[in-house]
Design a protein around this motif. Structure first.
Motif, PDB file in Angstrom:
ATOM      1  N   VAL A  74      -1.091  -4.954   9.039  1.00 55.62           N
ATOM      2  CA  VAL A  74      -0.575  -4.154   7.925  1.00 55.62           C
ATOM      3  C   VAL A  74       0.222  -3.005   8.626  1.00 55.62           C
ATOM      4  CG1 VAL A  74      -0.845  -2.976   5.791  1.00 55.62           C
ATOM      5  CG2 VAL A  74      -2.188  -5.076   6.126  1.00 55.62           C
ATOM      6  N   LEU A  75       1.541  -2.936   8.621  1.00 60.10           N
ATOM      7  CA  LEU A  75       2.196  -2.039   9.192  1.00 60.10           C
ATOM      8  C   LEU A  75       3.229  -1.354   8.179  1.00 60.10           C
ATOM      9  CD1 LEU A  75       3.614  -4.506  11.904  1.00 60.10           C
ATOM     10  CD2 LEU A  75       1.621  -3.162  11.864  1.00 60.10           C
ATOM     11  N   VAL A  86      -5.913   0.838   2.721  1.00 69.62           N
ATOM     12  CA  VAL A  86      -5.408   1.768   1.973  1.00 69.62           C
ATOM     13  C   VAL A  86      -3.817   2.273   2.577  1.00 69.62           C
ATOM     14  CG1 VAL A  86      -5.314   4.234   1.091  1.00 69.62           C
ATOM     15  CG2 VAL A  86      -7.408   2.991   1.507  1.00 69.62           C
ATOM     16  N   LEU A  87      -2.834   2.237   1.445  1.00 68.04           N
ATOM     17  CA  LEU A  87      -1.551   2.528   1.556  1.00 68.04           C
ATOM     18  C   LEU A  87      -1.423   3.979   1.456  1.00 68.04           C
ATOM     19  CD1 LEU A  87       0.068  -0.665   0.009  1.00 68.04           C
ATOM     20  CD2 LEU A  87      -0.676  -0.347   2.397  1.00 68.04           C
ATOM     21  N   LEU A 122      -1.566   0.426  10.547  1.00 72.16           N
ATOM     22  CA  LEU A 122      -2.566   0.883   9.340  1.00 72.16           C
ATOM     23  C   LEU A 122      -3.914  -0.003   9.512  1.00 72.16           C
ATOM     24  CD1 LEU A 122      -0.203   1.328   6.391  1.00 72.16           C
ATOM     25  CD2 LEU A 122      -1.093   3.059   8.084  1.00 72.16           C
ATOM     26  N   TRP A 123      -3.684  -1.542   9.932  1.00 68.36           N
ATOM     27  CA  TRP A 123      -4.719  -2.253   9.850  1.00 68.36           C
ATOM     28  C   TRP A 123      -4.458  -3.402  10.686  1.00 68.36           C
ATOM     29  CZ3 TRP A 123      -5.188  -7.443   8.376  1.00 68.36           C
ATOM     30  CH2 TRP A 123      -6.691  -8.003   8.443  1.00 68.36           C
ATOM     31  N   PHE A 132       4.419  -4.104   5.601  1.00 68.88           N
ATOM     32  CA  PHE A 132       4.549  -5.257   5.877  1.00 68.88           C
ATOM     33  C   PHE A 132       3.053  -5.714   6.290  1.00 68.88           C
ATOM     34  CE2 PHE A 132       8.637  -3.368   6.595  1.00 68.88           C
ATOM     35  CZ  PHE A 132       9.515  -4.518   6.249  1.00 68.88           C
ATOM     36  N   LEU A 133       2.893  -6.937   5.581  1.00 70.01           N
ATOM     37  CA  LEU A 133       1.832  -7.844   6.236  1.00 70.01           C
ATOM     38  C   LEU A 133       2.180  -8.931   7.139  1.00 70.01           C
ATOM     39  CD1 LEU A 133      -1.199  -8.755   6.283  1.00 70.01           C
ATOM     40  CD2 LEU A 133      -0.499 -10.150   4.070  1.00 70.01           C
TER      41      LEU A 133
END
Length: 224
Positions: free
Chosen positions: A97-98, A129-130, A115-116, A137-138
Motif C-alpha cells: 500500500v503506497l 491506516v491512511l 505504508l504497508w 495505491f494497492l
C-alpha cells in the motif's frame, strides 16, 4: 321566510377566481420545488455514499517480471483500507500500500518504502491506516520464483474515508437543489407582493375577499 332568508344572506361571502396567469405561476412554483427536492435528495445520497465503499474483484497479473496490478483510490482526510486477498493459482504475491510518491518510486524501480507491505504470500489480510488526504495505491506483483507465470488474485476490500469526487458531486447537487427551491420561493413571494399579498392555491372560488376587511353582507329582503 324572512328569518331563513336572513340566515341565507348572512352566510354569503364575496369570492374571486384564479386567472390563467396565476395558474401558470403556481405550476412553475411547484415544478421548481420538485426539481429542487429531487436534486437535494440526490445530493444527500451521494454525500452519504462518499464516506466509505466496499468492492470485491478478481484480477490477474500477466506472466513476466515487469507486470503487476494495482488499485488507485483517493481519500479526503484520514482513512483506512481493510480487506482480504487470495492468490488462486498456487503461487505467491508481494503486496504494497503506497502513497502517490511511493508509487512513482516503485514504478521507476527505486525504493522509497511503503505504508504497508507483505512479501511472498498467497493469502492474508490487509489492514492499513491512511494518514491523510491524497491518492493511494494497492499494488500486487509476482512473488519470488513466480515471475514467469500468470497469477490470479481475488480481493475483498473496504475503504473507510471520504471519496472527494463523490463528496464534491453530492455537495454540488445539494447546493443546486437549495438554489432551485429558493428561486421558487422567491418568485412566489414576488408574485404575492404584486398580487397584494394574496396568492390563491387552487382554481376554486375563495371564501375570503382580497383585503382583510370583509365587506358588509347585502341587506336581507324586506318581509311583509
Amino acid at each position: 321566510m324572512g328569518e331563513s332568508g336572513l340566515r341565507a344572506w348572512r352566510t354569503h361571502r364575496a369570492g374571486r377566481r384564479v386567472d390563467r396567469g396565476s395558474l401558470t405561476f403556481l405550476k412553475a412554483f411547484r415544478v421548481l420545488l420538485i426539481i429542487g427536492g429531487v436534486l437535494g435528495l440526490a445530493g444527500i445520497s451521494l454525500v452519504a455514499s462518499s464516506f466509505g465503499s466496499s468492492a470485491s474483484s478478481t484480477t490477474s497479473i500477466p506472466a513476466g517480471s515487469i507486470w503487476y496490478m494495482y488499485y488507485e483510490f483517493d481519500v479526503l482526510g484520514p482513512g483506512s483500507l481493510r480487506g482480504d486477498y487470495q492468490e488462486t493459482t498456487g503461487g505467491a504475491l508481494d503486496l504494497y500500500v503506497l502513497t502517490e510518491a511511493q508509487y512513482q518510486s516503485y514504478r521507476t524501480g527505486t525504493n522509497m518504502g511503503s505504508l504497508w507491505s507483505l512479501g511472498s504470500s498467497n493469502a492474508g489480510t490487509i489492514d492499513v491506516v491512511l494518514p491523510g488526504s491524497g491518492k493511494y495505491f494497492l499494488v500486487a506483483d509476482h512473488g519470488t520464483s513466480y515471475e514467469g507465470v500468470r497469477q490470479v488474485v481475488r480481493f475483498s476490500l473496504h475503504l473507510a474515508g471520504i471519496n472527494p469526487t463523490t463528496f464534491a458531486a453530492g455537495i454540488g447537487l445539494l447546493g443546486a437543489g437549495v438554489v432551485v427551491a429558493a428561486l421558487g420561493v422567491l418568485k412566489r413571494r414576488r408574485f404575492a407582493i404584486r398580487a397584494g399579498g394574496h396568492v390563491p392555491l387552487t382554481n376554486a372560488p375563495t371564501t375570503d375577499p382580497p383585503s382583510s376587511n370583509r365587506p358588509d353582507p347585502p341587506q336581507p329582503p324586506m318581509t311583509p
